[in-house]
Every structure is written in structure tokens, then in C-alpha cells.
Design a protein around this motif. Sequence first.
Motif, mmCIF file in Angstrom:
data_model
loop_
_atom_site.group_PDB
_atom_site.id
_atom_site.type_symbol
_atom_site.label_atom_id
_atom_site.label_comp_id
_atom_site.label_asym_id
_atom_site.label_seq_id
_atom_site.Cartn_x
_atom_site.Cartn_y
_atom_site.Cartn_z
ATOM 1 N N GLY A 267 8.328 11.243 -13.892
ATOM 2 C CA GLY A 267 7.087 10.978 -13.167
ATOM 3 C C GLY A 267 7.022 9.556 -12.650
ATOM 4 O O GLY A 267 6.594 9.306 -11.515
ATOM 5 N N ILE A 268 7.463 8.599 -13.456
ATOM 6 C CA ILE A 268 7.500 7.197 -13.023
ATOM 7 C C ILE A 268 8.449 7.048 -11.833
ATOM 8 O O ILE A 268 8.152 6.347 -10.860
ATOM 9 C CB ILE A 268 7.933 6.288 -14.188
ATOM 10 C CG1 ILE A 268 6.844 6.244 -15.263
ATOM 11 C CG2 ILE A 268 8.257 4.876 -13.692
ATOM 12 C CD1 ILE A 268 7.267 5.555 -16.545
ATOM 13 N N GLY A 269 9.610 7.718 -11.910
ATOM 14 C CA GLY A 269 10.558 7.663 -10.807
ATOM 15 C C GLY A 269 9.977 8.204 -9.516
ATOM 16 O O GLY A 269 10.134 7.610 -8.436
ATOM 17 N N LEU A 270 9.292 9.340 -9.599
ATOM 18 C CA LEU A 270 8.645 9.903 -8.413
ATOM 19 C C LEU A 270 7.632 8.919 -7.832
ATOM 20 O O LEU A 270 7.580 8.703 -6.613
ATOM 21 C CB LEU A 270 7.940 11.220 -8.773
ATOM 22 C CG LEU A 270 8.828 12.437 -8.999
ATOM 23 C CD1 LEU A 270 8.021 13.577 -9.616
ATOM 24 C CD2 LEU A 270 9.458 12.898 -7.684
ATOM 25 N N ALA A 271 6.830 8.323 -8.710
ATOM 26 C CA ALA A 271 5.786 7.403 -8.269
ATOM 27 C C ALA A 271 6.374 6.165 -7.594
ATOM 28 O O ALA A 271 5.896 5.716 -6.545
ATOM 29 C CB ALA A 271 4.925 6.989 -9.470
ATOM 30 N N VAL A 272 7.427 5.607 -8.179
ATOM 31 C CA VAL A 272 8.012 4.372 -7.658
ATOM 32 C C VAL A 272 8.788 4.616 -6.364
ATOM 33 O O VAL A 272 8.647 3.859 -5.391
ATOM 34 C CB VAL A 272 8.922 3.728 -8.729
ATOM 35 C CG1 VAL A 272 9.756 2.603 -8.126
ATOM 36 C CG2 VAL A 272 8.078 3.195 -9.884
ATOM 37 N N PHE A 273 9.591 5.682 -6.325
ATOM 38 C CA PHE A 273 10.366 5.941 -5.105
ATOM 39 C C PHE A 273 9.468 6.271 -3.920
ATOM 40 O O PHE A 273 9.831 5.998 -2.775
ATOM 41 C CB PHE A 273 11.382 7.065 -5.336
ATOM 42 C CG PHE A 273 12.652 6.593 -5.993
ATOM 43 C CD1 PHE A 273 13.475 5.684 -5.365
ATOM 44 C CD2 PHE A 273 13.013 7.047 -7.246
ATOM 45 C CE1 PHE A 273 14.652 5.229 -5.956
ATOM 46 C CE2 PHE A 273 14.177 6.611 -7.858
ATOM 47 C CZ PHE A 273 14.999 5.697 -7.216
ATOM 48 N N GLN A 274 8.288 6.848 -4.187
ATOM 49 C CA GLN A 274 7.384 7.123 -3.075
ATOM 50 C C GLN A 274 7.009 5.832 -2.354
ATOM 51 O O GLN A 274 6.771 5.826 -1.136
ATOM 52 C CB GLN A 274 6.118 7.832 -3.577
ATOM 53 C CG GLN A 274 5.298 8.432 -2.448
ATOM 54 C CD GLN A 274 3.806 8.368 -2.687
ATOM 55 O OE1 GLN A 274 3.281 7.390 -3.205
ATOM 56 N NE2 GLN A 274 3.110 9.422 -2.305
ATOM 57 N N GLN A 275 6.974 4.727 -3.088
ATOM 58 C CA GLN A 275 6.618 3.446 -2.492
ATOM 59 C C GLN A 275 7.838 2.651 -2.026
ATOM 60 O O GLN A 275 7.773 1.930 -1.022
ATOM 61 C CB GLN A 275 5.828 2.609 -3.500
ATOM 62 C CG GLN A 275 4.454 3.168 -3.806
ATOM 63 C CD GLN A 275 3.592 3.283 -2.573
ATOM 64 O OE1 GLN A 275 3.426 2.320 -1.820
ATOM 65 N NE2 GLN A 275 3.036 4.459 -2.334
ATOM 66 N N PHE A 276 8.958 2.788 -2.721
ATOM 67 C CA PHE A 276 10.136 1.983 -2.388
ATOM 68 C C PHE A 276 10.814 2.404 -1.086
ATOM 69 O O PHE A 276 11.742 1.728 -0.639
ATOM 70 C CB PHE A 276 11.140 2.004 -3.541
ATOM 71 C CG PHE A 276 10.794 1.057 -4.663
ATOM 72 C CD1 PHE A 276 9.630 0.303 -4.628
ATOM 73 C CD2 PHE A 276 11.634 0.904 -5.755
ATOM 74 C CE1 PHE A 276 9.297 -0.570 -5.650
ATOM 75 C CE2 PHE A 276 11.323 0.027 -6.791
ATOM 76 C CZ PHE A 276 10.149 -0.707 -6.740
ATOM 77 N N VAL A 277 10.375 3.498 -0.476
ATOM 78 C CA VAL A 277 10.873 3.837 0.861
ATOM 79 C C VAL A 277 10.074 3.104 1.943
ATOM 80 O O VAL A 277 10.343 3.267 3.132
ATOM 81 C CB VAL A 277 10.832 5.358 1.130
ATOM 82 C CG1 VAL A 277 11.745 6.088 0.161
ATOM 83 C CG2 VAL A 277 9.409 5.911 1.044
ATOM 84 N N GLY A 278 9.090 2.277 1.521
ATOM 85 C CA GLY A 278 8.413 1.374 2.450
ATOM 86 C C GLY A 278 7.269 1.950 3.247
ATOM 87 O O GLY A 278 6.865 1.373 4.261
ATOM 88 N N ILE A 279 6.682 3.049 2.792
ATOM 89 C CA ILE A 279 5.678 3.713 3.620
ATOM 90 C C ILE A 279 4.464 2.832 3.894
ATOM 91 O O ILE A 279 3.857 2.901 4.959
ATOM 92 C CB ILE A 279 5.232 5.055 2.971
ATOM 93 C CG1 ILE A 279 4.369 5.863 3.935
ATOM 94 C CG2 ILE A 279 4.518 4.798 1.644
ATOM 95 C CD1 ILE A 279 5.053 6.251 5.226
#
Length: 467
Positions: A267-279
Motif C-alpha cells: 500500500g505504501i508503494g502504491l501511494a508513493v509511486f502515484q506521486q513519484f511519476v510527477g503528476i
Amino acid sequence: MSDKKDTTNMGFVILISIVATIGGFLFGFDSGVINGTVDGLSSAFGSNSAGTGFAVASMLLGCAAGAFFAGTLADRAGRRSILIVAAVFFSVSAWGSGIAQGTAEFIVYRLIGGLAVGAASVLAPAYISEVAPAKYRGTLSSIQQIAIISGLFVSALSNFVIAKTAGGSTSEFALGFDAWRWMFWIELAPSILFFFALLLIPESPRFLVATGKKDKAVAVLARLMGAEHAEAKYEEINNSLAGDHHKPRLKDIVDSNYGVRPIVWVGIGLAVFQQFVGINVVFYYSAVVWQAAGFSEGQALLTTVITNGFCIAACVVATVLVDKVGRKPLLLIGSIGMAISLGIIAFVFATAGVVEGNLALTSATGPIALVSLIVYAVFFNVSWGPIMWVMLGEMFPNQIRGSALAIAGLAQWGANFLVTWSFPMLLAGIGLGGAYGLYTAGAVISIFFVVKYVKETKGIELEDMEG
């Protein structure tokens, strides 16, 4: 609820899902309204760029705290109860931000708004997941993202209309108050609507079971799925809880080998990667990006409008596909699409010439960058945008859902703050090409994360989710 002999009261389920997604609308509105008020804040408070910048970003700190505390408090007081508190906070923030007479006072009210946004961001999809039938859960939960984008759009539209009517955000609009103050006060209408609408819907039945309120839980289940199935569903939910049937608590997520349970790390990974793609560079800095790339202010603003239109359309597509195609395939398609489109944008920006300190895109590379940005936004909003929230609301076992949401929500807003805060420094240090290169790397890594760690949750009852 159960798919067998479908007796689900879908009208009631849809109604309460719509009420919950008003929180998503306010999430988007509160995040976007600040964009039209920056000049007003600087003028009214006499703050420098650093002070104004912190005032603008301060809400994100409140969001992180709100997501964390809402997740844990929701296991004690209930999902609906904490959403009601969030509705009050939205109203207080909207009113206070408009009446603030100084930067410190304004920041306090924005932090209160951030607490509300953080709470709504994690609890609205979780609440929907806990009342919706498994086969429609993804569709109903993904409406949250449409609501968020709609809130962003409406805030931009109301800001534009108010500023246009007044002749500028620092000009008087009505009753002797400047336009920028009214931009905040407009949010009072949906905030008050959210509060009273929440009073009309029931508490989550899974929370009621977890806290030992059998009669209330069975009554709510009967309204959702029919009296003949309510008792059996109650037993199914009850059996999914911890063996000693204690009330959910934060330490339920602790794991002696991994720190927290592996499903929480996912869940943490999903949350962080959603932001680390720069949206959020697109959401918060799109006009800055395109002006840095040589577009005029008018062209940059038009690009933002076009991009938001495509985002809403992509979210609608996601709601249609999520319960048919599944969560994992959409995430994988989104990661691949974003990696390619971000890579193209990074290459165009990195190889562009510079004229008078600005990137000079040619008649060929300008349209390529613009189309690639729109394609990137579409891939995000048909996948990671809504699907991350859908999965966080449903992927955790009943016993740990609130606590796991607290940690994942904290990670999501922390990553949001990091990306938002770091972009101006990246722009000054390594340029647009370098910044988008980092976001490309985030998208590429997310492909491997989805393949290895993300499990499909489509059509699975919440009681069958494994830790």
C-alpha cells in the motif's frame, strides 16, 4: 456485498457513494482554489515569495497529518463520524482562509483544510469499499477521482469567473471584500452540503461489526443487501476479524520481520509511486512548465484547460474498465504508457535550445511535447489516479484497514509534498529535461513494482482479502 441472488439495494448504495464522493470534490476544490489567490495573498499580507510559497504548500502538511490521524481515529469513532468532522473542517478552513488578516492566521486555516483533505482522501474510498458490492466496488470507488478532478475544474472556473467579474483577484468583488477572499468562501456551499448529506447515510457496517455493535451492523446490512442475507454477512465479516476479536488498533499492522505487514508495504508503494511519476507537477505547475518551455501565458493556461478536460474523460473510462479489466492490468498499462510519454517529454526538453533563458521548442517539438503531456495525463487518470485510491480502500483485511490507510495515506501526502516542494529546485538545478527524466524513472520502476508485488482485488469480497 454478496453476488449470490443479488438483493443489493443499489439505489441506496449509489446514493451513499455519491455522498462520500462529495469529500473527493472538496479534496480537489480545496487543492485547486489556492492557484487563483496567490497574488491576493502576496498583496494582502505583504509576504515575500518564500512566505507565500509556504502558505500555499502548508495545506499538504495538514493533508499528511489528516490522512494519518483519520485512518486511526476512524477505527475508534467510525468512518462516517470522521468524515463529518472533515466536513466541519472544510467549512472552517473555507471561511477562515477568506477572513485571514495575516500569513500566520492564513496558514492555520489552510492546515485545518489540509486535515480535512487528508481525511477525505483516505476515508471516502474506504467507506465506499465497505458498503459496495464486490462486483461494483471498483466502479463506485473510482468515482472519487472524477470528483477530485471535477473539484479542481470547478475551483479553476469559479476563480476565473470571480476574478473576471471583479477585474482581478486583488480587486473588490462584493460587500467590500476582495475577489481572492470570495474564492475561498465559495467552498462553503459544497462543505455545508457535505455535512448535512453525511447525516443521512449510515455508518460503515464493517466498522460496526469490528466494534461489537451487532444490532446496528445487521440493520445497516439489511438496508444494503436485504434482511435475508444480513445475518449471514454479519457472521462472515465477524469471522474475518482477529482471532481474539479485539477492536482494530494501530499495532495490528506491526510485523516482527518487516516492520509492518507486507500488504501495508504494498500500500505504501502504491501511494508513493502515484506521486513519484510527477503528476502534481502537472496539477500545480503546468503553467510554469509551459512558460519555461517558451509558451505564452495564454497558451500555457489553455494547455492546462485542455489537459484537465482529457483527465476527466480518462477518469470516466477508468470507472467503466476497473471492474471489467481489473486493477493490476490498468496499473501496468498506465505505468508503461506514462514511462513512454514522460520519456519523450524529457528528451524533448533536454535537447531543446535556450533563448533568453527559456527553452525554445520548435514547430515540431512543441506539439510533440504537448501531445505527450496530454497522453501522460490520460494514462495516469485511467490507471494510477483512480486505481490507487480504489486499492487502498479495499486491499487491506478488515482488522487493519483503518491503521493501514493511516500509514499509506501519510506516505502518499508525504510524497506529494516532496514532489511539489522539490520541483522548483529541480527546475533551477537540472532543468525541465532532468526533472522529467526523474519522473520517467519513477514510472519505469513502478512497472516492476506492479508486476512483482501488486495482487488483483477485482471481485474479491473484503472478507477474503488476505494480509
